[in-house]
Motif scaffolding. Structure first.
Motif, short mmCIF file in Angstrom:
data_model
loop_
_atom_site.label_atom_id
_atom_site.label_comp_id
_atom_site.label_asym_id
_atom_site.label_seq_id
_atom_site.Cartn_x
_atom_site.Cartn_y
_atom_site.Cartn_z
N PRO A 48 0.80 -1.23 0.00
CA PRO A 48 0.00 0.00 0.00
C PRO A 48 0.83 1.28 0.00
O PRO A 48 0.52 2.23 -0.74
CB PRO A 48 -0.83 -0.13 1.28
N PHE A 49 1.89 1.34 0.82
CA PHE A 49 2.73 2.54 0.83
C PHE A 49 3.42 2.75 -0.51
O PHE A 49 3.64 3.88 -0.95
CB PHE A 49 3.77 2.47 1.94
N GLN A 50 3.77 1.65 -1.18
CA GLN A 50 4.40 1.77 -2.49
C GLN A 50 3.41 2.29 -3.53
O GLN A 50 3.77 3.10 -4.38
CB GLN A 50 4.95 0.41 -2.92
N ARG A 55 1.79 6.80 -6.73
CA ARG A 55 0.70 7.70 -7.09
C ARG A 55 1.13 9.16 -6.94
O ARG A 55 0.88 10.00 -7.82
CB ARG A 55 -0.50 7.40 -6.20
N LEU A 56 1.78 9.48 -5.83
CA LEU A 56 2.20 10.84 -5.58
C LEU A 56 3.32 11.28 -6.52
O LEU A 56 3.37 12.43 -6.95
CB LEU A 56 2.64 10.99 -4.12
N VAL A 57 4.23 10.37 -6.83
CA VAL A 57 5.32 10.71 -7.76
C VAL A 57 4.76 11.09 -9.13
O VAL A 57 5.10 12.14 -9.69
CB VAL A 57 6.31 9.53 -7.89
N LEU A 230 1.61 -1.82 -11.97
CA LEU A 230 2.43 -0.63 -12.19
C LEU A 230 1.70 0.37 -13.08
O LEU A 230 1.71 1.59 -12.81
CB LEU A 230 3.77 -1.01 -12.81
N LEU A 231 1.06 -0.12 -14.13
CA LEU A 231 0.28 0.76 -15.00
C LEU A 231 -0.88 1.38 -14.25
O LEU A 231 -1.23 2.54 -14.47
CB LEU A 231 -0.23 -0.03 -16.22
N ALA A 232 -1.49 0.61 -13.36
CA ALA A 232 -2.59 1.13 -12.54
C ALA A 232 -2.12 2.26 -11.65
O ALA A 232 -2.79 3.29 -11.51
CB ALA A 232 -3.21 0.00 -11.71
N GLY A 237 -1.83 8.03 -10.46
CA GLY A 237 -1.12 9.26 -10.17
C GLY A 237 -1.26 10.31 -11.25
O GLY A 237 -1.63 11.46 -10.97
N ALA A 238 -0.98 9.92 -12.50
CA ALA A 238 -0.99 10.89 -13.59
C ALA A 238 -2.39 11.43 -13.86
O ALA A 238 -2.57 12.63 -14.12
CB ALA A 238 -0.42 10.25 -14.85
#
Length: 307
Positions: A48-50, A55-57, A230-232, A237-238
């Protein structure tokens, strides 16, 4: 909403957008509605933290690109950055992480419905924290109706059987974090003299740094990078944390904050549809009925005198 920022007042639009506001409203509803599905998919491959850090990055990168195009600069002043650090924690780092942990054990549909309780929490908190926000009978009735809807969604008459209490509590706590953050921003960052894109870019940057410190303490580095999750995360994020903010700014500037905030009432509907159709999540009668009651109560809490 799944992305909260310091946008608490209208932004002046430099020129009329090419896309009609109704279409942008629909796109924003879809982006935020699908965010809960993306969180669920992301947590299938990463901690979850990852998921939250990624998401934030990606969201920060989108805001940085927008700031570069508009030639915006980051705000200055230790006090302003201190307030933005708190805002980034309450509006981004904390709720994003709580939703990610919640969806380890609850369906994305339930997480989306819990998110719809934010206006209810906000109304309850504003009665205590904002002296100018006085209650009316209609708004108090809306608050009671909304939480009755929450009990319906959770199946209170069945003793909450089959419900993961921890995951549900985390999702509700995430929804509570948003109005706490909004009240803090309203008290500390209103009228500081910087554009909303500049403030939000700094806010997301600080939230990213917070997660960059916390994540290694609680999770190890991924041994492999699962492509679909990873795509999700990248899309979450984007789109959900970057593009959505820019769309929200445009809507607030063009049609005002009241109309723009109506997107909140479409998010659980889309989240539920996406979870059922694409993830095969089960849906009992109490979920849509309770969600409708929650939304009705939330709408009543937003009514003002003379409105």
């Amino acid at each position: 909403m799944t992305t909260a920022t310091v946008a608490d007042s209208p932004v002046l639009a430099a020129r009329r957008p090419a896309m009609d506001w109704r279409l942008r409203f629909g796109v924003l509803s879809l982006i935020w509605g699908f965010s809960f599905l993306l969180i669920k998919v992301g947590t299938e491959g990463y901690a979850p933290f990852q998921v939250t850090l990624g998401r934030l990055v990606f969201g920060t990168l989108v805001l940085a690109a927008a700031m570069a195009v508009k030639r915006e600069r980051l705000p200055r002043g230790v006090r302003t950055w201190g307030h933005l650090a708190v805002a980034g924690f309450l509006l981004n780092a904390l709720p994003f992480s709580l939703f990610a942990y919640a969806e380890l054990t609850i369906p994305s549909t339930l997480a989306g419905i819990c998110n719809a309780t934010s206006p209810l929490w906000g109304m309850a908190l504003s009665l205590v924290a904002l002296s100018e926000d006085r209650p009316t009978r209609v708004r108090v009735a809306g608050l009671g109706l909304g939480f009755l809807g929450v009990l319906t969604v959770l199946g209170a008459w069945q003793g909450f059987s089959g419900l993961d209490g921890r995951g549900t509590a985390l999702a509700l706590l995430a929804s509570l974090s948003y109005p706490v953050g909004w009240i803090y921003v309203r008290r500390t960052l209103a009228g500081v003299g910087y554009s909303h894109i500049s403030l939000t870019g700094a806010q997301l940057l600080l939230a990213t740094l917070q997660l960059a410190v916390v994540t290694p303490l609680f999770t190890g580095a991924p041994t492999h990078f699962a492509l679909l999750p990873l795509l999700a995360v990248a899309a979450l994020g984007a789109l959900g944390t970057g593009l959505a903010v820019l769309l929200q700014y445009g809507l607030v500037a063009e049609v005002g904050p009241t109309t723009a905030q109506m997107v909140t009432y479409f998010i659980p509907v889309i989240a539920t549809g996406a979870g059922v159709a694409l993830l095969g999540e089960s849906l009992s009668w109490s979920t849509p009925v309770g969600a409708a009651v929650v939304l009705a109560g939330a709408a009543l809490t937003q009514m003002r005198r003379g409105g």
